[in-house]
Scaffold this motif. Sequence first.
Motif, short mmCIF file in Angstrom:
data_model
loop_
_atom_site.label_atom_id
_atom_site.label_comp_id
_atom_site.label_asym_id
_atom_site.label_seq_id
_atom_site.Cartn_x
_atom_site.Cartn_y
_atom_site.Cartn_z
N PHE A 1 0.81 -1.21 0.00
CA PHE A 1 0.00 0.00 0.00
C PHE A 1 0.85 1.26 0.00
O PHE A 1 0.42 2.31 -0.49
N ASN B 1 1.43 2.05 -3.52
CA ASN B 1 0.18 2.12 -4.29
C ASN B 1 -0.05 0.84 -5.10
O ASN B 1 -0.35 0.86 -6.29
N LYS B 2 0.12 -0.29 -4.42
CA LYS B 2 -0.14 -1.62 -5.00
C LYS B 2 0.73 -1.90 -6.24
O LYS B 2 0.23 -2.22 -7.31
#
Length: 202
Positions: free
Chosen positions: A156, A159-160
């Motif tokens: 995360f 942002n993946k």
Amino acid sequence: MIKIVVNRMDRYFQKEFALGEEDRQKLRYALEIILNDCSKLILLFLVFSLLDAPVNFLYCFLTLSLLRPFTGGLHFKTYTGCILFSGAFFYLSIFLADAIPLDFSGAVIFFLFSGLTMLSLAPIPAKTRPVHPPGKILKFKCFSMVIISFHFFMCFLTNKHPYFIHSIWVITLQSIQLFIGKGVLIYEKQNSNLEKNNGHAL
């Protein structure tokens, strides 16, 4: 083929360094592990290249290579069985990462499941390896927790990023594999005890 290479390298080291029998056996074991792993990596990379997923395969392979030394898992008696299972494992990791969106709540559930599994079941070593002392087992559990915590956190934070999406599925599937591996050990132990009891009864 691998045994032929191992035998030749064994003869070379024995001739050059006059190794003792114990050191010689350790060397042979290490050579077999390295050559087996390298040959599986090359073969699986070629297969996933044909499936147009070489990068995704490398993502999954890297994560498993970091984690498996500290967790163990299922072990197969034959090279063919091992590579077929590995291929299915990596394919499922890639398929799930592409097919199922990973949100925050799902990641938390996977993290809790994986963490509890690592702490309670890991490591599950191969039969050919000695039983680890309690202190080393604790270190392996701690290393496992550090690795999975890093991957879930970075998923995360970045942002993946695709690597971390694949790594979460690898970690989750590896945790499931530990449950299966533990079940196999319990089953084999029960069978062994049953055979001993039957032998005493006779």
